[in-house]
Design a protein around this motif. Sequence first.
Motif, PDB file in Angstrom:
ATOM      1  N   ASN A 174      67.047  45.049  47.916  1.00 19.26           N
ATOM      2  CA  ASN A 174      66.888  43.761  47.286  1.00 19.26           C
ATOM      3  C   ASN A 174      66.179  43.330  46.538  1.00 19.26           C
ATOM      4  OD1 ASN A 174      68.786  41.992  49.317  1.00 19.26           O
ATOM      5  ND2 ASN A 174      67.071  43.809  50.719  1.00 19.26           N
ATOM      6  N   ARG A 175      66.761  41.818  45.969  1.00 18.41           N
ATOM      7  CA  ARG A 175      66.103  41.188  44.417  1.00 18.41           C
ATOM      8  C   ARG A 175      64.970  41.001  44.240  1.00 18.41           C
ATOM      9  NH1 ARG A 175      70.880  37.382  41.934  1.00 18.41           N
ATOM     10  NH2 ARG A 175      70.746  37.102  43.894  1.00 18.41           N
ATOM     11  N   LEU A 176      63.904  40.506  43.881  1.00 21.42           N
ATOM     12  CA  LEU A 176      62.794  39.882  43.467  1.00 21.42           C
ATOM     13  C   LEU A 176      62.998  38.584  44.638  1.00 21.42           C
ATOM     14  CD1 LEU A 176      59.638  40.123  43.319  1.00 21.42           C
ATOM     15  CD2 LEU A 176      59.913  39.003  40.920  1.00 21.42           C
ATOM     16  N   LEU A 177      62.868  37.518  44.506  1.00 21.54           N
ATOM     17  CA  LEU A 177      63.202  35.909  45.208  1.00 21.54           C
ATOM     18  C   LEU A 177      63.929  36.202  46.530  1.00 21.54           C
ATOM     19  CD1 LEU A 177      62.488  33.370  45.432  1.00 21.54           C
ATOM     20  CD2 LEU A 177      64.516  32.594  43.978  1.00 21.54           C
ATOM     21  N   PRO A 178      64.648  36.384  46.712  1.00 22.39           N
ATOM     22  CA  PRO A 178      65.094  36.835  47.976  1.00 22.39           C
ATOM     23  C   PRO A 178      64.134  38.080  49.111  1.00 22.39           C
ATOM     24  CG  PRO A 178      66.983  37.162  46.699  1.00 22.39           C
ATOM     25  CD  PRO A 178      65.969  37.179  45.630  1.00 22.39           C
ATOM     26  N   SER A 179      63.106  38.834  48.002  1.00 23.69           N
ATOM     27  CA  SER A 179      62.335  39.384  48.751  1.00 23.69           C
ATOM     28  C   SER A 179      61.219  38.819  49.320  1.00 23.69           C
ATOM     29  CB  SER A 179      62.266  40.618  48.128  1.00 23.69           C
ATOM     30  OG  SER A 179      62.925  41.715  47.926  1.00 23.69           O
ATOM     31  N   ILE A 180      61.052  37.712  47.889  1.00 25.20           N
ATOM     32  CA  ILE A 180      59.617  36.844  48.050  1.00 25.20           C
ATOM     33  C   ILE A 180      59.693  36.172  49.500  1.00 25.20           C
ATOM     34  CG2 ILE A 180      58.334  35.142  47.305  1.00 25.20           C
ATOM     35  CD1 ILE A 180      58.640  36.896  44.846  1.00 25.20           C
ATOM     36  N   LEU A 181      60.422  35.750  49.462  1.00 19.68           N
ATOM     37  CA  LEU A 181      60.716  34.657  50.508  1.00 19.68           C
ATOM     38  C   LEU A 181      61.581  35.452  52.077  1.00 19.68           C
ATOM     39  CD1 LEU A 181      63.488  32.383  49.924  1.00 19.68           C
ATOM     40  CD2 LEU A 181      61.340  31.609  49.850  1.00 19.68           C
ATOM     41  N   ASP A 182      61.739  36.753  51.897  1.00 20.10           N
ATOM     42  CA  ASP A 182      61.503  37.331  53.473  1.00 20.10           C
ATOM     43  C   ASP A 182      60.415  37.723  53.726  1.00 20.10           C
ATOM     44  OD1 ASP A 182      63.132  39.183  54.912  1.00 20.10           O
ATOM     45  OD2 ASP A 182      61.954  40.666  54.259  1.00 20.10           O
ATOM     46  N   GLY A 183      59.192  38.157  52.651  1.00 21.57           N
ATOM     47  CA  GLY A 183      58.046  38.321  53.640  1.00 21.57           C
ATOM     48  C   GLY A 183      57.202  37.350  53.691  1.00 21.57           C
ATOM     49  N   LEU A 184      57.171  36.505  52.867  1.00 18.10           N
ATOM     50  CA  LEU A 184      57.394  34.886  53.426  1.00 18.10           C
ATOM     51  C   LEU A 184      57.249  34.220  54.247  1.00 18.10           C
ATOM     52  CD1 LEU A 184      55.490  32.486  52.366  1.00 18.10           C
ATOM     53  CD2 LEU A 184      56.971  31.573  51.344  1.00 18.10           C
ATOM     54  N   GLY A 185      58.743  34.246  55.345  1.00 15.86           N
ATOM     55  CA  GLY A 185      59.079  33.823  56.118  1.00 15.86           C
ATOM     56  C   GLY A 185      58.808  34.563  56.649  1.00 15.86           C
ATOM     57  N   MET A 186      58.605  36.363  57.084  1.00  9.35           N
ATOM     58  CA  MET A 186      58.361  37.359  58.320  1.00  9.35           C
ATOM     59  C   MET A 186      56.759  37.176  58.292  1.00  9.35           C
ATOM     60  SD  MET A 186      60.481  39.043  59.352  1.00  9.35           S
ATOM     61  CE  MET A 186      62.360  39.263  59.285  1.00  9.35           C
ATOM     62  N   GLY A 187      55.671  36.714  57.497  1.00  5.75           N
ATOM     63  CA  GLY A 187      54.527  36.177  56.977  1.00  5.75           C
ATOM     64  C   GLY A 187      54.267  34.561  58.563  1.00  5.75           C
ATOM     65  N   VAL A 188      55.270  33.747  57.294  1.00  5.47           N
ATOM     66  CA  VAL A 188      54.497  33.148  58.809  1.00  5.47           C
ATOM     67  C   VAL A 188      55.317  32.803  60.006  1.00  5.47           C
ATOM     68  CG1 VAL A 188      55.843  30.498  58.658  1.00  5.47           C
ATOM     69  CG2 VAL A 188      55.212  31.188  56.851  1.00  5.47           C
ATOM     70  N   GLY A 189      56.644  33.335  60.539  1.00  3.48           N
ATOM     71  CA  GLY A 189      56.896  33.558  61.867  1.00  3.48           C
ATOM     72  C   GLY A 189      55.367  34.383  62.929  1.00  3.48           C
ATOM     73  N   PHE A 190      54.777  35.745  61.400  1.00  8.85           N
ATOM     74  CA  PHE A 190      54.276  36.737  62.166  1.00  8.85           C
ATOM     75  C   PHE A 190      52.697  35.954  62.561  1.00  8.85           C
ATOM     76  CE2 PHE A 190      50.097  39.307  62.216  1.00  8.85           C
ATOM     77  CZ  PHE A 190      50.475  40.121  62.844  1.00  8.85           C
ATOM     78  N   THR A 191      52.428  34.309  61.632  1.00 10.75           N
ATOM     79  CA  THR A 191      51.245  33.878  62.465  1.00 10.75           C
ATOM     80  C   THR A 191      51.956  33.082  63.280  1.00 10.75           C
ATOM     81  OG1 THR A 191      50.143  34.152  59.495  1.00 10.75           O
ATOM     82  CG2 THR A 191      49.481  31.915  60.141  1.00 10.75           C
ATOM     83  N   ALA A 192      52.602  32.520  62.968  1.00 13.56           N
ATOM     84  CA  ALA A 192      52.917  31.294  64.076  1.00 13.56           C
ATOM     85  C   ALA A 192      51.986  32.267  65.377  1.00 13.56           C
ATOM     86  CB  ALA A 192      54.164  30.470  64.007  1.00 13.56           C
ATOM     87  N   ALA A 193      53.034  33.935  65.633  1.00 12.63           N
ATOM     88  CA  ALA A 193      53.707  33.513  67.376  1.00 12.63           C
ATOM     89  C   ALA A 193      51.489  34.555  68.010  1.00 12.63           C
ATOM     90  CB  ALA A 193      53.595  35.050  67.126  1.00 12.63           C
ATOM     91  N   LEU A 194      50.904  34.793  66.758  1.00 11.11           N
ATOM     92  CA  LEU A 194      49.487  35.091  66.953  1.00 11.11           C
ATOM     93  C   LEU A 194      48.670  33.620  67.098  1.00 11.11           C
ATOM     94  CD1 LEU A 194      50.190  37.638  65.742  1.00 11.11           C
ATOM     95  CD2 LEU A 194      48.295  37.770  64.315  1.00 11.11           C
ATOM     96  N   LEU A 195      49.186  32.194  66.282  1.00 11.17           N
ATOM     97  CA  LEU A 195      48.545  31.328  66.463  1.00 11.17           C
ATOM     98  C   LEU A 195      48.794  31.199  68.460  1.00 11.17           C
ATOM     99  CD1 LEU A 195      46.941  28.657  65.329  1.00 11.17           C
ATOM    100  CD2 LEU A 195      48.349  28.045  64.143  1.00 11.17           C
ATOM    101  N   CYS A 196      50.032  30.882  68.785  1.00 10.49           N
ATOM    102  CA  CYS A 196      50.526  30.826  69.097  1.00 10.49           C
ATOM    103  C   CYS A 196      49.657  31.190  70.611  1.00 10.49           C
ATOM    104  CB  CYS A 196      52.031  30.590  69.863  1.00 10.49           C
ATOM    105  SG  CYS A 196      53.026  28.980  69.408  1.00 10.49           S
ATOM    106  N   MET A 197      49.485  32.755  71.048  1.00  9.95           N
ATOM    107  CA  MET A 197      49.046  33.481  71.828  1.00  9.95           C
ATOM    108  C   MET A 197      47.253  33.522  71.499  1.00  9.95           C
ATOM    109  SD  MET A 197      50.489  37.448  71.775  1.00  9.95           S
ATOM    110  CE  MET A 197      49.232  37.767  73.181  1.00  9.95           C
ATOM    111  N   GLY A 198      46.772  32.457  70.497  1.00  7.21           N
ATOM    112  CA  GLY A 198      45.066  32.477  70.120  1.00  7.21           C
ATOM    113  C   GLY A 198      44.870  31.534  70.588  1.00  7.21           C
ATOM    114  N   ILE A 199      45.942  29.947  70.541  1.00  8.91           N
ATOM    115  CA  ILE A 199      45.258  29.115  71.239  1.00  8.91           C
ATOM    116  C   ILE A 199      45.746  28.703  72.597  1.00  8.91           C
ATOM    117  CG2 ILE A 199      46.455  26.598  71.817  1.00  8.91           C
ATOM    118  CD1 ILE A 199      47.310  26.632  68.960  1.00  8.91           C
ATOM    119  N   ILE A 200      46.851  29.561  73.773  1.00 10.43           N
ATOM    120  CA  ILE A 200      46.392  29.446  74.920  1.00 10.43           C
ATOM    121  C   ILE A 200      45.296  30.236  75.354  1.00 10.43           C
ATOM    122  CG2 ILE A 200      48.299  30.536  77.160  1.00 10.43           C
ATOM    123  CD1 ILE A 200      50.701  30.010  75.228  1.00 10.43           C
ATOM    124  N   ARG A 201      44.876  31.964  74.911  1.00 13.61           N
ATOM    125  CA  ARG A 201      44.677  32.885  75.332  1.00 13.61           C
ATOM    126  C   ARG A 201      42.786  31.793  75.305  1.00 13.61           C
ATOM    127  NH1 ARG A 201      44.833  39.054  73.684  1.00 13.61           N
ATOM    128  NH2 ARG A 201      43.723  38.827  75.449  1.00 13.61           N
TER     129      ARG A 201
END
Length: 232
Positions: free
Chosen positions: A123-150
């Motif tokens: 895919n092109r540059l801008l959609p690829s950047i947004l894809d990586g940003l969205g996946m990164g934010v989702g990854f961070t949110a999942a880790l943060l939820c687990m980290g807060i609870i634990r």
Amino acid sequence: MAKPLLKEFTKGLIKENPVLRLVLGVCATLAVTTAASNAIGMGAATTFVLVCSNAVISALRKVIPDKVRIPAFITIIAGFVTIVQLFIKAFSPDLDKALGIYLPLIVVNCIILGRAEMYASKNRLLPSILDGLGMGVGFTAALLCMGIIREFFGAGSLFGFPILSRFMDPILIFILPPGGFFVFGILIAIANKLAGDGKKAELGGCDACPLCGNCSKLAGKPDASCEKEDEI
């Protein structure tokens, strides 16, 4: 144009969350989420590598030969991981010590390699950047939820500040591997519910027949075709 780009960003939050929906990067997820601060550090580092590697791989997608694409992807990813690791060593040695071997292992993280292979290289540059940003934010949110609870239940603190010490003793199992798997399973169930999984099964037999409503109104019972389908 804005809606497709927004969709590329938001899909990684819930619908295709790399940890809770695609179940990728589980080893690092369970290892570093004993504290909320560690989860944020790991998530931020991974997000940086995801965005930068997606951008470079997308920009070079027509230049990288198909036969050596995986070694090329790993080399690009390793360059950004080295930048992140040196930055954390210089400005946050405590975080570097807490993340340990899992920080350099971002190089072979399934999330980053998966997005490079499945999306950025096609895919092109801008959609690829947004894809990586969205996946990164989702990854961070999942880790943060687990980290807060634990950390909250396992150590009685949040971001290092004691909270439960005056009310109850910490439940130590939450900062141990069994507690990590327990919290992980609960969050996966919640993510599946939010994503719309577990819908009611479709009706079968006579109730599923498109003619059943008409024949029941006219004759008060299913017609011969419905009865024949039920017998089969």
